[in-house]
Design an enzyme around this catalytic site. Structure first.
Site, PDB file in Angstrom:
ATOM      1  N   TYR A  91       0.826  -1.224   0.000  1.00 14.26           N
ATOM      2  CA  TYR A  91       0.000   0.000   0.000  1.00 14.26           C
ATOM      3  C   TYR A  91       0.854   1.265   0.000  1.00 14.26           C
ATOM      4  O   TYR A  91       2.068   1.212   0.128  1.00 14.26           O
ATOM      5  CB  TYR A  91      -1.024  -0.026   1.130  1.00 14.26           C
ATOM      6  N   GLU A  92       0.189   2.399  -0.198  1.00 14.67           N
ATOM      7  CA  GLU A  92       0.863   3.706  -0.304  1.00 14.67           C
ATOM      8  C   GLU A  92       1.917   3.708  -1.411  1.00 14.67           C
ATOM      9  O   GLU A  92       2.966   4.340  -1.298  1.00 14.67           O
ATOM     10  CB  GLU A  92       1.496   4.092   1.042  1.00 14.67           C
ATOM     11  N   GLY A  93       1.629   3.024  -2.516  1.00 10.91           N
ATOM     12  CA  GLY A  93       2.575   2.910  -3.624  1.00 10.91           C
ATOM     13  C   GLY A  93       3.396   1.654  -3.489  1.00 10.91           C
ATOM     14  O   GLY A  93       4.305   1.587  -2.656  1.00 10.91           O
TER      15      GLY A  93
END
Length: 251
Positions: A91-93
């Protein structure tokens, strides 16, 4: 346990130092300092996220291993820590995207100004640390790792334009080399603080001596990875991209 200690304390320091750069990018006394802080945190954000969570997951699995079979059963809770750590790489890239952002966008911005600032900062810290017997060896090890990072950066400049796959194939390894160097920089800074505190006779002597031992361990066991990662990058993309898509299809 030493791997976990060296990585965790180094990464915590890098996160705090990164947060300081965010503050300095807004509040430093002059424009040059604000620009440098902004350059450094912009460059290192994908490294903090990508390298940090890759190594964080590895560390969590190693700590699960310490428990043996008990690390796998639900009662101890380690298996939950491992599952929770795994999502941080996604997550978050996702970390592959973080690596591509680093090599495909951050390196080239402003003519490479940010990475040159990082090189200068590491060189300056290594030069200062070499004057202290307790840190001289570590400084040389971090300096050598930074040399591998510089060589990998130059290789990308020479081979990325003619074949962008060369950059993509080495992006993840490059992110990890920069992570090794960035944590090395933090251990030099922590080592400087420990040496000064021990000289002054202030604070917890055992705490600072432990910091210096852990710093020495980091230099011995982590910085050599930079050379292997650079050599992986320099193999390029030929073998990686040689097979057709159909070769990966299941029967």
């Amino acid at each position: 346990l030493m791997d976990a200690k060296a990585y965790t304390e180094g990464m915590r320091a890098l996160c705090l130092w990164g947060a300081l750069q965010v503050d300095l990018s807004h509040k430093a006394a002059n424009e040059a300092d604000r620009q440098m802080a902004d350059d450094l945190i912009s460059l290192l954000t994908p490294v903090i996220k990508g390298y940090g969570t890759d190594k964080g997951f590895d560390t969590c699995v190693q700590m699960q291993q310490v428990f043996g079979g008990h690390g796998f059963i639900e009662e101890w809770g380690m298996s939950q820590f491992v599952r929770d750590c795994r999502i941080t790489q996604i997550y978050e890239g996702a970390n592959g995207v973080q690596a591509m952002d680093l090599v495909g966008r951050k390196l080239a911005q402003n003519g490479g100004r940010a990475v040159q600032a990082l090189f200068a900062l590491v060189d300056q810290e290594c030069a200062a640390a070499k004057a202290k017997p307790e840190l001289e060896k570590l400084a040389g090890q971090v300096e050598k790792a930074c040399g591998e990072l510089k060589a990998a950066t130059m290789w990308f400049m020479q081979n990325g334009m003619t074949n962008p796959n060369n950059v993509g194939a080495g992006a993840h390894h490059y992110m990890h080399i920069m992570g090794v160097v960035a944590l090395g920089l933090m251990w030099l800074k922590m080592g400087e603080a420990a040496v000064a505190a021990l000289a002054e006779g202030t604070g917890d002597k055992a705490f600072y001596e432990t910091k210096l031992t852990t710093a020495r361990y980091y230099g011995e066991r982590f910085t050599p990875d930079a050379g292997a990662l650079r050599r992986k990058i320099e193999t390029g993309a030929e073998a990686m991209m040689a097979l057709p898509v159909e070769a990966f299809a299941t029967a």
